[in-house]
Design a protein around this motif. Structure first.
Motif, PDB file in Angstrom:
ATOM      1  N   GLU A 207      -2.559   6.000   5.025  1.00 21.89           N
ATOM      2  CA  GLU A 207      -1.235   6.032   4.395  1.00 21.89           C
ATOM      3  C   GLU A 207      -1.106   7.257   3.496  1.00 21.89           C
ATOM      4  OE1 GLU A 207       2.633   5.151   3.459  1.00 21.89           O
ATOM      5  OE2 GLU A 207       1.399   4.323   5.066  1.00 21.89           O
ATOM      6  N   VAL A 208      -2.176   7.608   2.757  1.00 23.99           N
ATOM      7  CA  VAL A 208      -2.133   8.805   1.917  1.00 23.99           C
ATOM      8  C   VAL A 208      -1.930  10.034   2.784  1.00 23.99           C
ATOM      9  CG1 VAL A 208      -3.506  10.290   0.389  1.00 23.99           C
ATOM     10  CG2 VAL A 208      -3.511   7.817   0.037  1.00 23.99           C
ATOM     11  N   LYS A 209      -2.678  10.155   3.866  1.00 19.46           N
ATOM     12  CA  LYS A 209      -2.520  11.304   4.778  1.00 19.46           C
ATOM     13  C   LYS A 209      -1.100  11.381   5.295  1.00 19.46           C
ATOM     14  CE  LYS A 209      -7.256  11.383   6.476  1.00 19.46           C
ATOM     15  NZ  LYS A 209      -8.152  10.972   7.561  1.00 19.46           N
ATOM     16  N   ARG A 210      -0.566  10.242   5.698  1.00 18.34           N
ATOM     17  CA  ARG A 210       0.789  10.213   6.249  1.00 18.34           C
ATOM     18  C   ARG A 210       1.802  10.719   5.218  1.00 18.34           C
ATOM     19  NH1 ARG A 210       5.309   7.531   6.386  1.00 18.34           N
ATOM     20  NH2 ARG A 210       4.727   5.933   4.891  1.00 18.34           N
TER      21      ARG A 210
ATOM     22  N   ILE B 177       0.846  -1.203   0.000  1.00 21.59           N
ATOM     23  CA  ILE B 177       0.000   0.000   0.000  1.00 21.59           C
ATOM     24  C   ILE B 177       0.877   1.247   0.000  1.00 21.59           C
ATOM     25  CG2 ILE B 177      -1.671   1.349   1.337  1.00 21.59           C
ATOM     26  CD1 ILE B 177      -2.814  -1.347   2.330  1.00 21.59           C
ATOM     27  N   ALA B 178       1.906   1.241   0.847  1.00 17.93           N
ATOM     28  CA  ALA B 178       2.807   2.397   0.926  1.00 17.93           C
ATOM     29  C   ALA B 178       3.478   2.659  -0.417  1.00 17.93           C
ATOM     30  CB  ALA B 178       3.853   2.176   2.020  1.00 17.93           C
ATOM     31  N   ALA B 179       3.887   1.599  -1.116  1.00 14.31           N
ATOM     32  CA  ALA B 179       4.548   1.760  -2.414  1.00 14.31           C
ATOM     33  C   ALA B 179       3.580   2.338  -3.454  1.00 14.31           C
ATOM     34  CB  ALA B 179       5.094   0.419  -2.894  1.00 14.31           C
ATOM     35  N   ILE B 180       2.344   1.859  -3.477  1.00 10.43           N
ATOM     36  CA  ILE B 180       1.348   2.362  -4.421  1.00 10.43           C
ATOM     37  C   ILE B 180       1.047   3.834  -4.137  1.00 10.43           C
ATOM     38  CG2 ILE B 180      -1.089   2.187  -5.096  1.00 10.43           C
ATOM     39  CD1 ILE B 180      -0.801  -0.884  -4.707  1.00 10.43           C
ATOM     40  N   VAL B 181       0.872   4.163  -2.850  1.00 10.84           N
ATOM     41  CA  VAL B 181       0.580   5.550  -2.462  1.00 10.84           C
ATOM     42  C   VAL B 181       1.762   6.451  -2.804  1.00 10.84           C
ATOM     43  CG1 VAL B 181       0.158   7.086  -0.498  1.00 10.84           C
ATOM     44  CG2 VAL B 181      -1.099   4.939  -0.689  1.00 10.84           C
TER      45      VAL B 181
ATOM     46  N   ILE C 106      -6.147   8.502  -7.733  1.00 12.48           N
ATOM     47  CA  ILE C 106      -5.161   7.681  -8.434  1.00 12.48           C
ATOM     48  C   ILE C 106      -5.039   6.310  -7.768  1.00 12.48           C
ATOM     49  CG2 ILE C 106      -2.705   7.453  -9.017  1.00 12.48           C
ATOM     50  CD1 ILE C 106      -2.638  10.569  -9.135  1.00 12.48           C
ATOM     51  N   VAL C 107      -5.038   6.295  -6.441  1.00 14.25           N
ATOM     52  CA  VAL C 107      -4.795   5.066  -5.677  1.00 14.25           C
ATOM     53  C   VAL C 107      -6.007   4.134  -5.661  1.00 14.25           C
ATOM     54  CG1 VAL C 107      -4.296   4.168  -3.369  1.00 14.25           C
ATOM     55  CG2 VAL C 107      -3.032   6.129  -4.229  1.00 14.25           C
ATOM     56  N   SER C 108      -7.204   4.683  -5.497  1.00 16.43           N
ATOM     57  CA  SER C 108      -8.407   3.866  -5.299  1.00 16.43           C
ATOM     58  C   SER C 108      -8.618   2.770  -6.346  1.00 16.43           C
ATOM     59  CB  SER C 108      -9.644   4.748  -5.201  1.00 16.43           C
ATOM     60  OG  SER C 108      -9.584   5.503  -4.017  1.00 16.43           O
ATOM     61  N   PRO C 109      -8.526   3.072  -7.649  1.00 14.44           N
ATOM     62  CA  PRO C 109      -8.740   1.989  -8.619  1.00 14.44           C
ATOM     63  C   PRO C 109      -7.685   0.873  -8.514  1.00 14.44           C
ATOM     64  CG  PRO C 109      -8.735   4.142  -9.711  1.00 14.44           C
ATOM     65  CD  PRO C 109      -8.341   4.361  -8.298  1.00 14.44           C
ATOM     66  N   GLN C 110      -6.491   1.214  -8.066  1.00 21.95           N
ATOM     67  CA  GLN C 110      -5.421   0.220  -7.977  1.00 21.95           C
ATOM     68  C   GLN C 110      -5.596  -0.728  -6.801  1.00 21.95           C
ATOM     69  OE1 GLN C 110      -1.427   1.932  -8.295  1.00 21.95           O
ATOM     70  NE2 GLN C 110      -2.345   3.765  -9.190  1.00 21.95           N
ATOM     71  N   VAL C 111      -6.252  -0.267  -5.741  1.00 29.08           N
ATOM     72  CA  VAL C 111      -6.367  -1.079  -4.524  1.00 29.08           C
ATOM     73  C   VAL C 111      -7.784  -1.591  -4.282  1.00 29.08           C
ATOM     74  CG1 VAL C 111      -4.417   0.082  -3.427  1.00 29.08           C
ATOM     75  CG2 VAL C 111      -6.735   0.884  -2.987  1.00 29.08           C
ATOM     76  N   LYS C 112      -8.728  -1.290  -5.184  1.00 30.90           N
ATOM     77  CA  LYS C 112     -10.125  -1.666  -4.979  1.00 30.90           C
ATOM     78  C   LYS C 112     -10.248  -3.170  -4.726  1.00 30.90           C
ATOM     79  CE  LYS C 112     -14.692  -1.329  -6.889  1.00 30.90           C
ATOM     80  NZ  LYS C 112     -15.551  -0.830  -7.912  1.00 30.90           N
TER      81      LYS C 112
END
Length: 154
Positions: free
Chosen positions: A146-149, A102-106, A129-135
């Motif tokens: 993770e995005v907030k961080r 998840i961290a790498a995708i974000v 950008i991230v949502s479709p990749q991790v759905k």
């Protein structure tokens, strides 16, 4: 009918023949949720496998949250039942992403959006950008955290 829905129906029949009460009730519950999603809205539609995975993910999340609530309410037998149902549902979901994945995708999304250090105003852009990749592969809350961080530069 979609392949995943067919598989759920076949597995329901198998569990009924095996007299597996927990699996039978869990599969009946999720098939009902799928039917409810199909008839929701103005016209009836058949869900695709991707839509069914979304329903499965939502039902699994409900089970995890209920298990946590029962555990906090000192009801371990009900918490165990909810966890067992979540495990059955997880068999039909794609493999879940690890925190590192998840961290790498974000990180890649933050870089491609040029959102590093922009703070919360970049949240929507990065999540888009991230949502479709991790759905279906990761809990939305974990992804948002993770995005907030990363966009806040922590």
């Amino acid at each position: 009918m979609s392949g995943l829905k067919d598989q759920l129906h076949d597995d329901l029949t198998t569990s009924m023949k095996a007299r597996d009460a927990l699996r039978t009730s869990t599969l009946r519950m999720v098939l009902t949720a799928i039917t409810n999603a199909e008839v929701a809205g103005k016209e009836v539609r058949e869900l695709s496998d991707e839509d069914i995975i979304t329903v499965l993910g939502s039902e699994a999340k409900k089970r995890r949250e209920a298990a946590q609530a029962f555990a906090e309410g000192n009801r371990p037998e009900l918490a165990d039942k909810e966890r067992a149902e979540a495990e059955i549902l997880a068999e039909y979901l794609p493999a879940q992403l690890s925190a590192e994945e998840i961290a790498a995708i974000v990180s890649a999304a933050v870089e491609s959006a040029g959102a590093a250090g922009e703070g919360m105003k970049a949240m929507g852009k990065v999540m888009g950008i991230v949502s479709p990749q991790v759905k279906g592969k990761a809990d939305g809350g974990a992804v948002a955290a993770e995005v907030k961080r990363q966009i806040n530069g922590s």
